[in-house]
Design an enzyme around this catalytic site. Sequence first.
Site, PDB file in Angstrom:
ATOM      1  N   LYS A   1       0.670  -1.169  -0.126  1.00  0.00           N
ATOM      2  CA  LYS A   1       0.168   0.060   0.023  1.00  0.00           C
ATOM      3  C   LYS A   1       0.814   1.156  -0.068  1.00  0.00           C
ATOM      4  O   LYS A   1       1.862   1.310   0.416  1.00  0.00           O
ATOM      5  CB  LYS A   1      -0.918  -0.153   1.240  1.00  0.00           C
ATOM      6  CG  LYS A   1      -1.861   0.872   1.251  1.00  0.00           C
ATOM      7  CD  LYS A   1      -3.127   0.850   2.376  1.00  0.00           C
ATOM      8  CE  LYS A   1      -4.106   1.876   2.489  1.00  0.00           C
ATOM      9  NZ  LYS A   1      -4.660   1.570   3.730  1.00  0.00           N
TER      10      LYS A   1
ATOM     11  N   SER B   1      -9.721   1.519   2.688  1.00  0.00           N
ATOM     12  CA  SER B   1      -8.775   2.610   1.891  1.00  0.00           C
ATOM     13  C   SER B   1      -7.829   1.774   1.007  1.00  0.00           C
ATOM     14  O   SER B   1      -7.197   2.379   0.214  1.00  0.00           O
ATOM     15  CB  SER B   1      -8.250   3.589   2.806  1.00  0.00           C
ATOM     16  OG  SER B   1      -7.100   2.834   3.561  1.00  0.00           O
TER      17      SER B   1
ATOM     18  N   SER C   1     -10.366  -1.120   6.680  1.00  0.00           N
ATOM     19  CA  SER C   1      -9.714  -0.977   5.258  1.00  0.00           C
ATOM     20  C   SER C   1      -8.835  -2.194   4.848  1.00  0.00           C
ATOM     21  O   SER C   1      -8.357  -2.040   3.681  1.00  0.00           O
ATOM     22  CB  SER C   1      -9.032   0.385   5.352  1.00  0.00           C
ATOM     23  OG  SER C   1      -9.975   1.294   5.436  1.00  0.00           O
TER      24      SER C   1
END
Length: 466
Positions: free
Chosen positions: A82, A155, A179
């Site tokens: 990420k 997210s 998330s």
Amino acid sequence: MGTTDLHYRGLLEVGRDIQAKKLSPVEVTEAMLQRIGKVDGALKSYAHVSPESALAEAAIAEKEIAAGKVKGPLHGVPIAVKDLCWVKGMPAAHGMPIHRDFMPSEDATVVVRLKQAGAIILGKLQQTEGAYADHHPKIDPPKNPWDKELWSGASSSGSGSATAAGLCFGSLGTDTGGSIRFPSAANGITGLKPTWGRVSRFGAYELAATLDHIGPMARRAIDCGAMLSVIAGADPKDTTAVPLSVPDYTANLSGDMKGMVIGIDRRWTTEGTDEAAVKVLDDALRVAKDLGATIKDITFPDAQAVTNDWFPLCGIEAAVAHEATYPARKDEYGPGLAGLLDLGLQQSGTDYQKIVLRREAFRGAVRALFETVDLIAVPAQAYAAPTLAKMASLGEDPSLIGGLLRFTCPFDMTGSPTITLPGGFAPNGGPVAFQFVSRHFDEARLVAAGDAFQRATDWHTRHPSL
């Protein structure tokens, strides 16, 4: 098996062939980079791809493996992280144009550990702005590979999309309110949210320090376990990382659930939950029972107050994380994150203390439940496979936000570990998932339960047709 048909294989499965010299890490990395080039223009799951460093790492891995110096099950396997995780030499924008030129001078601890294990870092995966709910207006959100009209989660949306589409064999996500779990559920993959403190957060941008969890996302529970074995553990650069020994989460997997007691609050999990989400959880419990688990009715503590408290608490902690740029550069923020920060800045000290006290009481009540059960089964969210159109109406309908967070943010407030497992499909064709939750630092049981479920079912082997 050639490199043309390997992108959907399991991380450990590919790793075994690489480490047995049946596959070349360089050829596998080249194949993954070619697939990213072919597929990701439409999906937009990557924020940054780094072919030069990935191929250089793969060449080193190939030499090490040829010399008999195998570092472990991730050696030579291409993965991605990420965007909020720092990788030296790659930009770390955190989903924010304000940070697009930031180049970290060092790796996040989780990245250091992945590299030490010989994993190949393909690049950085796109995320929402500041890892909150919405993508910044200037950034194209990643698409769901099953259907571009379905939500891809938040997210860690890029991590979910890329892993489901076969653009990496595993990824790192983060979970503050759901998330890891939202994009795992939305994209039909497996996500493991560790206990808070199990994994170092050093070198990862904060959303909310006491709520943020870094964890693995992959297509199989056992692959998540292998990644967690590498990234977990104490870290002098993050003293909140707990100094407990790290087990091999892939060891001693029996393929059954004998002796496991799984608790379910049937009122809490069904009230206001749509039919597809309820069915997937019911079906999963039938499988668990067939595998030897005992299913026990429990009463889960009322989670409404801590779900409501999550927003101001997250806002307070995020306001601290963004102090250097907010509100000074407010006009460069998107409306979603700005709204959260404003909410946090509006809270008083007494407001905050009341939240802390309610949170601690809730943590204690959940901890007490694990005196009588090993796992708690809950849906991933109250409505299955939401469309982008439905998600766009969240601001107009508070019940939608509540349904989204109802089964996720309570376990960020407690810091409990969870595993999200694909368990079926909604009528619209989108994947649907459920969660197991365990006591703190009992991730081994989550991996064992997830692995047993996946040996008995094939939901994790279904892939989008791209």
